[in-house]
Design an enzyme around this catalytic site. Structure first.
Site, PDB file in Angstrom:
ATOM      1  N   CYS A 134       0.827  -1.203   0.000  1.00  0.00           N
ATOM      2  CA  CYS A 134       0.000   0.000   0.000  1.00  0.00           C
ATOM      3  C   CYS A 134       0.862   1.254   0.000  1.00  0.00           C
ATOM      4  O   CYS A 134       2.054   1.210   0.274  1.00  0.00           O
ATOM      5  CB  CYS A 134      -0.909  -0.002   1.224  1.00  0.00           C
ATOM      6  SG  CYS A 134      -1.856  -1.529   1.427  1.00  0.00           S
ATOM      7  N   ARG A 183       0.860   1.801  -5.975  1.00  0.00           N
ATOM      8  CA  ARG A 183       1.073   0.760  -4.977  1.00  0.00           C
ATOM      9  C   ARG A 183      -0.228   0.123  -4.509  1.00  0.00           C
ATOM     10  O   ARG A 183      -0.202  -0.896  -3.797  1.00  0.00           O
ATOM     11  CB  ARG A 183       1.826   1.331  -3.772  1.00  0.00           C
ATOM     12  CG  ARG A 183       3.232   1.787  -4.093  1.00  0.00           C
ATOM     13  CD  ARG A 183       3.886   2.390  -2.870  1.00  0.00           C
ATOM     14  NE  ARG A 183       4.134   1.375  -1.848  1.00  0.00           N
ATOM     15  CZ  ARG A 183       5.274   0.723  -1.715  1.00  0.00           C
ATOM     16  NH1 ARG A 183       6.265   0.954  -2.539  1.00  0.00           N
ATOM     17  NH2 ARG A 183       5.433  -0.163  -0.761  1.00  0.00           N
ATOM     18  N   TRP A 235      -4.018  -1.585  -1.134  1.00  0.00           N
ATOM     19  CA  TRP A 235      -4.134  -2.816  -1.915  1.00  0.00           C
ATOM     20  C   TRP A 235      -4.567  -3.886  -0.918  1.00  0.00           C
ATOM     21  O   TRP A 235      -3.844  -4.207   0.016  1.00  0.00           O
ATOM     22  CB  TRP A 235      -2.796  -3.176  -2.564  1.00  0.00           C
ATOM     23  CG  TRP A 235      -2.876  -4.323  -3.521  1.00  0.00           C
ATOM     24  CD1 TRP A 235      -3.222  -4.282  -4.835  1.00  0.00           C
ATOM     25  CD2 TRP A 235      -2.584  -5.708  -3.237  1.00  0.00           C
ATOM     26  NE1 TRP A 235      -3.174  -5.538  -5.386  1.00  0.00           N
ATOM     27  CE2 TRP A 235      -2.791  -6.433  -4.438  1.00  0.00           C
ATOM     28  CE3 TRP A 235      -2.182  -6.404  -2.103  1.00  0.00           C
ATOM     29  CZ2 TRP A 235      -2.583  -7.807  -4.519  1.00  0.00           C
ATOM     30  CZ3 TRP A 235      -1.997  -7.773  -2.179  1.00  0.00           C
ATOM     31  CH2 TRP A 235      -2.198  -8.460  -3.377  1.00  0.00           C
ATOM     32  N   ASN A 276       1.026  -0.818   6.142  1.00  0.00           N
ATOM     33  CA  ASN A 276       1.367  -1.636   4.980  1.00  0.00           C
ATOM     34  C   ASN A 276       1.997  -2.901   5.524  1.00  0.00           C
ATOM     35  O   ASN A 276       2.946  -2.835   6.310  1.00  0.00           O
ATOM     36  CB  ASN A 276       2.346  -0.875   4.077  1.00  0.00           C
ATOM     37  CG  ASN A 276       2.752  -1.683   2.858  1.00  0.00           C
ATOM     38  OD1 ASN A 276       2.126  -2.678   2.527  1.00  0.00           O
ATOM     39  ND2 ASN A 276       3.809  -1.255   2.194  1.00  0.00           N
ATOM     40  N   GLY A 277       1.489  -4.060   5.143  1.00  0.00           N
ATOM     41  CA  GLY A 277       2.028  -5.322   5.639  1.00  0.00           C
ATOM     42  C   GLY A 277       0.906  -6.244   6.085  1.00  0.00           C
ATOM     43  O   GLY A 277      -0.268  -6.044   5.736  1.00  0.00           O
ATOM     44  N   GLU A 330       7.862 -12.631 -21.236  1.00  0.00           N
ATOM     45  CA  GLU A 330       7.632 -11.249 -20.833  1.00  0.00           C
ATOM     46  C   GLU A 330       6.567 -10.580 -21.697  1.00  0.00           C
ATOM     47  O   GLU A 330       5.723  -9.832 -21.193  1.00  0.00           O
ATOM     48  CB  GLU A 330       8.950 -10.474 -20.893  1.00  0.00           C
ATOM     49  CG  GLU A 330       8.845  -8.987 -20.603  1.00  0.00           C
ATOM     50  CD  GLU A 330       8.346  -8.650 -19.211  1.00  0.00           C
ATOM     51  OE1 GLU A 330       8.026  -7.477 -18.970  1.00  0.00           O
ATOM     52  OE2 GLU A 330       8.259  -9.564 -18.347  1.00  0.00           O
ATOM     53  N   LYS A 355       3.103  -9.001 -20.215  1.00  0.00           N
ATOM     54  CA  LYS A 355       2.667  -7.618 -20.409  1.00  0.00           C
ATOM     55  C   LYS A 355       1.233  -7.568 -20.926  1.00  0.00           C
ATOM     56  O   LYS A 355       0.432  -6.753 -20.478  1.00  0.00           O
ATOM     57  CB  LYS A 355       3.605  -6.900 -21.398  1.00  0.00           C
ATOM     58  CG  LYS A 355       4.916  -6.480 -20.821  1.00  0.00           C
ATOM     59  CD  LYS A 355       4.761  -5.345 -19.850  1.00  0.00           C
ATOM     60  CE  LYS A 355       5.555  -5.460 -18.594  1.00  0.00           C
ATOM     61  NZ  LYS A 355       5.693  -6.624 -17.845  1.00  0.00           N
ATOM     62  N   GLU A 371      -1.169  -8.542 -18.063  1.00  0.00           N
ATOM     63  CA  GLU A 371      -1.236  -7.564 -16.980  1.00  0.00           C
ATOM     64  C   GLU A 371      -2.154  -6.393 -17.293  1.00  0.00           C
ATOM     65  O   GLU A 371      -2.913  -5.947 -16.434  1.00  0.00           O
ATOM     66  CB  GLU A 371       0.171  -7.006 -16.687  1.00  0.00           C
ATOM     67  CG  GLU A 371       1.084  -7.935 -15.924  1.00  0.00           C
ATOM     68  CD  GLU A 371       2.436  -7.298 -15.693  1.00  0.00           C
ATOM     69  OE1 GLU A 371       2.891  -7.302 -14.539  1.00  0.00           O
ATOM     70  OE2 GLU A 371       3.046  -6.794 -16.649  1.00  0.00           O
ATOM     71  N   HIS A 404       4.557 -29.978 -28.053  1.00  0.00           N
ATOM     72  CA  HIS A 404       4.337 -30.783 -26.857  1.00  0.00           C
ATOM     73  C   HIS A 404       3.122 -30.307 -26.075  1.00  0.00           C
ATOM     74  O   HIS A 404       3.096 -30.360 -24.849  1.00  0.00           O
ATOM     75  CB  HIS A 404       5.587 -30.760 -25.970  1.00  0.00           C
ATOM     76  CG  HIS A 404       6.771 -31.404 -26.604  1.00  0.00           C
ATOM     77  ND1 HIS A 404       7.051 -32.754 -26.499  1.00  0.00           N
ATOM     78  CD2 HIS A 404       7.733 -30.880 -27.401  1.00  0.00           C
ATOM     79  CE1 HIS A 404       8.151 -33.033 -27.176  1.00  0.00           C
ATOM     80  NE2 HIS A 404       8.585 -31.906 -27.736  1.00  0.00           N
ATOM     81  N   LYS A 454       2.402  -2.097  -7.579  1.00  0.00           N
ATOM     82  CA  LYS A 454       3.740  -1.951  -8.135  1.00  0.00           C
ATOM     83  C   LYS A 454       4.782  -2.734  -7.363  1.00  0.00           C
ATOM     84  O   LYS A 454       5.622  -3.405  -7.930  1.00  0.00           O
ATOM     85  CB  LYS A 454       4.117  -0.464  -8.168  1.00  0.00           C
ATOM     86  CG  LYS A 454       5.474  -0.183  -8.805  1.00  0.00           C
ATOM     87  CD  LYS A 454       5.487  -0.562 -10.268  1.00  0.00           C
ATOM     88  CE  LYS A 454       6.816  -0.301 -10.931  1.00  0.00           C
ATOM     89  NZ  LYS A 454       6.845  -0.826 -12.296  1.00  0.00           N
TER      90      LYS A 454
END
Length: 611
Positions: free
Chosen positions: A2, A27, A74, A100-101, A484, A488, A491, A507, A606
């Site tokens: 957060c 965040r 968050w 935060n945590g 990657e 992207k 996301e 396969h 983030k």
């Protein structure tokens, strides 16, 4: 994860807090809130959703104060709602906490406090902190002592800010496992979970260590340890320009950060290439020539996009330095009894330097006697303080949640690290090192050339944005780039996408291919070109829609594809730094076409500072 912002000063606090939260909204953006102290009164404003909703609430009901805390959330415990939004208060309504945590033992604490008569108004773990501190205040020792007493009972992680109407000119902060930074000003002191929130007010910052408790008053700050012993923490001067955290005319931070990559790569190279010696200098890494020669293997540990960079780094270090390299996901490393120890180099990679799983992996490696190093973008972050050496990337603040410029900076750093180790171990001749470094120096201008294709890639995005699934294929150095590229797209556009080694297509994934499945193939000129083109033919035979990232002038690839994104001719080793750029732009433009929130995609934050 957060965002935390706090201020103690003489100027109106609300504008400072809101602007700080705006810089930290990446965040978390499930809800937001402020708590301000004016005289002997505490006022609270909270709202569900993005910061704009809180701003509306503040417009409807303004607050006047010079001391306050702000938070953007968050969610970890409790759904996004106004009741679950921070700050949280005690029973008296005179004390407010932001956090935060994760409080791991909150259930037992909550049951105990409820039995004592405390009334809970939320589903969050954080609210127990407010009531624990309330209990400490009843003992009469003051806010600082009450916070210290409460935290002694907490299991888990926290970056904590507390204000109390009974001590209206003071703010208390504490840290264990979640980042907090103090901003030192003239007649005002600031608290934040990340540096960008402070840049408009001060460049002089202090990064709190685990176990630190800080008392902020407008004339200065005091820092102490859990036992109350005073401690001095050295301040750091931040060189970032505040404008680096603004959009600078771009529609989104992500697009701005994609276009910043030529400069970021140059900045990460600057001062590190010894041209005459055909070598690299990495003083802050603090690995001597003798230590480099004595290494038996390397482990690269990271999460998310940084893990994809680590996969490319494996190719570089094995090829340039002749060392066996293992790549681990941070969240798995310490749970599998990793076989690392003396003679091993464990390199952890993190943009923020606060990624909880990666930090835990670093600590595990240190405990087992391995040599540790980090690749990181944030000076003074937890990982850089705990690693024995650091190779800093110079990406500046990355605001978009989906990482772009930090990724290419990490690739650049890994390339330099591989050359550095190769030269010291004698596995890389001066001539070969010179060739590799020459190829790397060309990359910024080559990225600039790719960025000029933005309009063409936007047209490709328009043609393919309606598809629900994508398959990305690459080989060798470009297999991680396929991963990657798929990440992207997932996301920011919420389209299902998978990256695969091209040779694995037969396969299993080939069963998915039909006329509705776009297949994005990375086919730059190099050792794997013919093999990947064979996979393209196999996908075409099943009517897959083929998009290729190919070397300029490759007519064969162009003839077999529905769309082509070109990169300049380059050394094979440099190709990952180029092939990723069109994939970033493709994901960005598809997400914009679909009306998605590019900079703040749903459910993501983030900096992942909780497990």
């Amino acid at each position: 994860m957060c965002g935390i912002m706090g201020v103690v000063g003489s100027e109106p606090a609300v504008g400072i807090l809101v602007e700080g939260l705006r810089r930290l909204e990446y965040r978390g953006y499930d809800s937001a809130g402020l708590a301000c102290v004016s005289g002997s009164q505490l006022e609270l404003r909270r709202a569900v959703g993005k910061l704009a909703n809180l701003e509306k609430a503040l417009k409807d009901r303004p607050m006047q104060a010079t001391v306050g805390l702000g938070h953007t959330r968050w969610a970890t415990h409790g759904k996004p709602s106004e009741a679950n939004a921070h700050p949280h208060t005690d029973c008296s309504g005179r004390l407010a906490v932001i956090h935060n945590g994760i409080v791991e033992n909150y259930r037992s604490l909550r049951a105990e406090l409820a039995a004592q008569g405390h009334q809970f108004k939320s589903e969050t773990d954080t609210e127990v902190l407010a009531h624990l501190i309330e209990e400490g205040l009843k003992a009469g020792g003051g806010l600082e002592a009450a916070v210290r007493q409460a935290l002694a009972r907490v299991e888990g992680t926290y970056g904590l800010g507390v204000v109390f109407a009974g001590e209206p000119c003071r703010l208390v902060a504490a840290r264990r496992g979640s980042p907090l930074v103090l901003g030192l000003g003239q007649g005002a002191q600031y608290l934040a979970s990340d540096v960008p929130a402070l840049l408009d007010h001060t460049r002089e910052v202090v990064f709190l260590e685990d176990g630190d408790l800080a008392v902020l008053e407008k004339g200065g700050v005091r820092i102490s340890r859990p036992d109350g012993a005073a401690v001095e923490r050295k301040s750091v001067r931040i060189q970032w320009d505040p404008m680096q955290a603004e959009k600078a005319g771009y529609k989104h931070f992500m697009l701005k950060e994609i276009h910043e990559q030529p400069r970021v790569i140059e900045d990460t190279l600057r001062g590190r290439i010894l041209e005459a010696e055909r070598d690299v200098t990495l003083e802050a890494l603090e690995i001597s020539d003798a230590e480099a020669r004595g290494l038996r293997r390397v482990a690269l540990v990271a999460c998310g996009t940084s893990w994809h960079a680590a996969l490319v780094g494996k190719f570089y270090i094995e090829a340039f330095a002749g060392l066996n390299v293992e790549v681990d996901i941070g969240s798995e490393f310490r749970y599998r009894d990793p076989l690392v120890g003396p003679g091993d180099l464990v390199v952890v990679i993190s943009q923020s330097g606060e990624t909880a799983d990666t930090l835990a992996a670093l600590r595990e490696a240190k405990a087992r006697g391995a040599r540790t190093a980090s690749i990181c973008n944030v000076l003074g972050s937890s990982i850089t303080r705990e690693a024995q050496g650091t190779l800093y990337t110079h990406a500046g603040p990355e605001i978009g949640v989906a990482s772009t410029k930090a990724f290419t900076a990490q690739l650049t750093a890994l390339y330099l690290l591989a050359v550095y180790l190769g030269r010291r171990r004698g596995s890389l001749s001066a001539e070969r090192a010179g060739q590799l470094l020459d190829a790397l120096r060309k990359v910024p201008r080559q990225v600039e050339a790719i960025l000029k294709q933005d309009a063409a890639i936007q047209a490709i995005a328009k043609a393919f944005s309606h598809h629900r699934d994508f398959l990305y294929l690459g080989r060798g150095l470009n297999y991680p780039i396929a991963l990657e590229g798929a990440l992207k797209l997932k996301e920011i556009s919420y389209i299902h996408a998978e990256g695969y080694p091209a040779g694995e297509m037969k396969h299993g994934p080939i069963a998915l291919i039909d006329e509705d499945l776009p297949v994005v193939a990375l086919v730059p000129r190099g050792r794997h070109y013919d093999k990947v083109m064979s996979n393209v033919e196999e996908a075409r035979a099943r009517e897959g829609k083929i998009l290729v990232v190919a070397t300029e002038g490759d007519l064969e690839a162009a003839q077999k594809a529905a769309a082509v994104m070109s990169i300049p001719d380059c050394a094979e080793e440099a190709s990952p730094l180029l092939t990723v750029i069109p994939l970033q732009l493709l994901a960005y433009h598809i997400a914009v076409r679909r009306g998605c929130d590019v900079d703040q995609p749903r459910n993501l934050a983030k900096s992942v500072t909780v497990e």
